[in-house]
Design a protein around this motif. Structure first.
Motif, PDB file in Angstrom:
ATOM      1  N   ALA A 180      15.202 -33.796   6.219  1.00 40.45           N
ATOM      2  CA  ALA A 180      15.878 -34.182   5.006  1.00 40.45           C
ATOM      3  C   ALA A 180      15.446 -35.902   4.629  1.00 40.45           C
ATOM      4  CB  ALA A 180      16.936 -33.562   5.717  1.00 40.45           C
ATOM      5  N   ALA A 181      15.816 -36.482   5.126  1.00 38.77           N
ATOM      6  CA  ALA A 181      15.941 -37.964   5.440  1.00 38.77           C
ATOM      7  C   ALA A 181      14.350 -37.941   4.878  1.00 38.77           C
ATOM      8  CB  ALA A 181      16.269 -38.828   6.794  1.00 38.77           C
ATOM      9  N   ILE A 182      13.202 -37.540   5.714  1.00 43.01           N
ATOM     10  CA  ILE A 182      12.165 -38.300   4.497  1.00 43.01           C
ATOM     11  C   ILE A 182      11.802 -37.186   3.506  1.00 43.01           C
ATOM     12  CG2 ILE A 182      11.839 -39.238   6.228  1.00 43.01           C
ATOM     13  CD1 ILE A 182       9.264 -36.813   7.345  1.00 43.01           C
ATOM     14  N   GLY A 183      12.652 -36.092   2.944  1.00 41.37           N
ATOM     15  CA  GLY A 183      12.530 -35.227   2.193  1.00 41.37           C
ATOM     16  C   GLY A 183      11.694 -34.377   2.281  1.00 41.37           C
ATOM     17  N   MET A 184      11.416 -33.888   3.115  1.00 40.70           N
ATOM     18  CA  MET A 184      10.764 -32.441   4.199  1.00 40.70           C
ATOM     19  C   MET A 184      10.761 -31.446   4.347  1.00 40.70           C
ATOM     20  SD  MET A 184       7.426 -32.693   7.202  1.00 40.70           S
ATOM     21  CE  MET A 184       6.382 -34.103   6.284  1.00 40.70           C
ATOM     22  N   GLY A 185       9.949 -30.137   4.495  1.00 39.12           N
ATOM     23  CA  GLY A 185      11.011 -28.618   4.705  1.00 39.12           C
ATOM     24  C   GLY A 185      11.067 -28.917   6.460  1.00 39.12           C
ATOM     25  N   SER A 186      12.060 -28.280   6.313  1.00 43.19           N
ATOM     26  CA  SER A 186      12.329 -28.737   8.188  1.00 43.19           C
ATOM     27  C   SER A 186      11.180 -27.953   8.797  1.00 43.19           C
ATOM     28  CB  SER A 186      13.569 -28.035   9.051  1.00 43.19           C
ATOM     29  OG  SER A 186      14.023 -27.015   8.061  1.00 43.19           O
ATOM     30  N   ASP A 187      10.823 -26.886   8.534  1.00 43.69           N
ATOM     31  CA  ASP A 187       9.702 -25.799   8.799  1.00 43.69           C
ATOM     32  C   ASP A 187       8.176 -26.441   9.142  1.00 43.69           C
ATOM     33  OD1 ASP A 187      10.980 -23.697   9.581  1.00 43.69           O
ATOM     34  OD2 ASP A 187      10.420 -22.951   7.400  1.00 43.69           O
ATOM     35  N   ASP A 188       7.892 -27.591   7.972  1.00 41.25           N
ATOM     36  CA  ASP A 188       6.970 -28.372   7.939  1.00 41.25           C
ATOM     37  C   ASP A 188       6.916 -29.361   8.942  1.00 41.25           C
ATOM     38  OD1 ASP A 188       5.683 -27.246   5.516  1.00 41.25           O
ATOM     39  OD2 ASP A 188       6.989 -28.770   4.711  1.00 41.25           O
ATOM     40  N   LEU A 189       8.228 -30.266   9.297  1.00 42.05           N
ATOM     41  CA  LEU A 189       8.760 -30.922  10.447  1.00 42.05           C
ATOM     42  C   LEU A 189       8.862 -30.750  11.430  1.00 42.05           C
ATOM     43  CD1 LEU A 189       9.863 -33.827  11.000  1.00 42.05           C
ATOM     44  CD2 LEU A 189      11.385 -33.227  11.218  1.00 42.05           C
ATOM     45  N   ARG A 190       8.729 -29.840  11.461  1.00 43.69           N
ATOM     46  CA  ARG A 190       8.149 -28.767  12.872  1.00 43.69           C
ATOM     47  C   ARG A 190       7.157 -28.379  13.340  1.00 43.69           C
ATOM     48  NH1 ARG A 190      12.878 -26.598  15.364  1.00 43.69           N
ATOM     49  NH2 ARG A 190      15.388 -26.828  13.667  1.00 43.69           N
ATOM     50  N   SER A 191       5.922 -28.412  12.554  1.00 44.41           N
ATOM     51  CA  SER A 191       5.006 -27.809  12.520  1.00 44.41           C
ATOM     52  C   SER A 191       4.446 -28.981  12.878  1.00 44.41           C
ATOM     53  CB  SER A 191       3.687 -26.935  11.097  1.00 44.41           C
ATOM     54  OG  SER A 191       4.207 -26.693  10.542  1.00 44.41           O
ATOM     55  N   TYR A 192       5.077 -30.339  12.593  1.00 39.45           N
ATOM     56  CA  TYR A 192       4.005 -31.650  13.080  1.00 39.45           C
ATOM     57  C   TYR A 192       4.442 -31.766  14.185  1.00 39.45           C
ATOM     58  CZ  TYR A 192       2.263 -32.995   8.218  1.00 39.45           C
ATOM     59  OH  TYR A 192       2.296 -33.015   6.767  1.00 39.45           O
ATOM     60  N   ILE A 193       5.849 -31.906  14.852  1.00 40.01           N
ATOM     61  CA  ILE A 193       6.048 -31.751  16.018  1.00 40.01           C
ATOM     62  C   ILE A 193       5.409 -31.349  17.212  1.00 40.01           C
ATOM     63  CG2 ILE A 193       7.985 -31.838  17.472  1.00 40.01           C
ATOM     64  CD1 ILE A 193       9.808 -32.898  15.757  1.00 40.01           C
ATOM     65  N   ALA A 194       4.926 -29.303  16.959  1.00 39.56           N
ATOM     66  CA  ALA A 194       4.536 -28.490  17.432  1.00 39.56           C
ATOM     67  C   ALA A 194       2.960 -29.277  17.700  1.00 39.56           C
ATOM     68  CB  ALA A 194       4.511 -27.224  16.658  1.00 39.56           C
ATOM     69  N   GLU A 195       2.074 -29.943  16.335  1.00 41.20           N
ATOM     70  CA  GLU A 195       1.206 -30.785  16.792  1.00 41.20           C
ATOM     71  C   GLU A 195       0.719 -31.568  17.988  1.00 41.20           C
ATOM     72  OE1 GLU A 195      -0.577 -31.327  12.579  1.00 41.20           O
ATOM     73  OE2 GLU A 195      -0.571 -29.598  12.308  1.00 41.20           O
ATOM     74  N   GLY A 196       1.978 -32.419  17.731  1.00 40.96           N
ATOM     75  CA  GLY A 196       1.888 -33.830  19.349  1.00 40.96           C
ATOM     76  C   GLY A 196       2.037 -34.182  17.970  1.00 40.96           C
ATOM     77  N   ALA A 197       2.472 -34.956  16.784  1.00 36.87           N
ATOM     78  CA  ALA A 197       2.202 -36.210  15.929  1.00 36.87           C
ATOM     79  C   ALA A 197       3.150 -36.659  16.556  1.00 36.87           C
ATOM     80  CB  ALA A 197       2.835 -35.025  14.570  1.00 36.87           C
ATOM     81  N   ILE A 198       4.911 -36.389  16.453  1.00 36.71           N
ATOM     82  CA  ILE A 198       5.799 -37.076  16.925  1.00 36.71           C
ATOM     83  C   ILE A 198       6.581 -36.230  18.211  1.00 36.71           C
ATOM     84  CG2 ILE A 198       5.977 -38.156  14.357  1.00 36.71           C
ATOM     85  CD1 ILE A 198       8.409 -36.120  14.326  1.00 36.71           C
ATOM     86  N   PRO A 199       7.270 -37.365  19.146  1.00 37.27           N
ATOM     87  CA  PRO A 199       7.895 -36.777  20.371  1.00 37.27           C
ATOM     88  C   PRO A 199       9.461 -36.005  19.999  1.00 37.27           C
ATOM     89  CG  PRO A 199       7.835 -38.934  20.195  1.00 37.27           C
ATOM     90  CD  PRO A 199       6.529 -38.312  19.297  1.00 37.27           C
ATOM     91  N   PHE A 200       9.567 -34.688  20.676  1.00 38.96           N
ATOM     92  CA  PHE A 200      10.851 -34.146  20.435  1.00 38.96           C
ATOM     93  C   PHE A 200      11.764 -33.971  21.785  1.00 38.96           C
ATOM     94  CE2 PHE A 200       8.320 -30.278  20.807  1.00 38.96           C
ATOM     95  CZ  PHE A 200       9.680 -29.662  21.902  1.00 38.96           C
TER      96      PHE A 200
END
Length: 53
Positions: free
Chosen positions: A10-30
């Motif tokens: 929400a802070a960057i105006g992106m859907g949470s499912d989209d952000l989760r996809s980037y996280i799953a690809e390894g784009a950012i750690p969690f």
């Protein structure tokens, strides 16, 4: 500062499912604590900058 994925998206105006996809690809750690996945706000902001360029 760390945020739950939904709040970070929400802070960057992106859907949470989209952000989760980037996280799953390894784009950012969690990290997971109990039932919540957390990301660093700085990492999410950096991803947003990369995607916009």
């Amino acid at each position: 500062m760390s945020l739950p994925i939904d709040e970070a998206a929400a802070a960057i105006g992106m859907g949470s499912d989209d952000l989760r996809s980037y996280i799953a690809e390894g784009a950012i750690p969690f990290r997971s604590i109990e039932y919540v996945d957390w990301v660093r706000l700085a990492d999410v902001l950096a991803l947003d900058v990369r995607l916009r360029n």
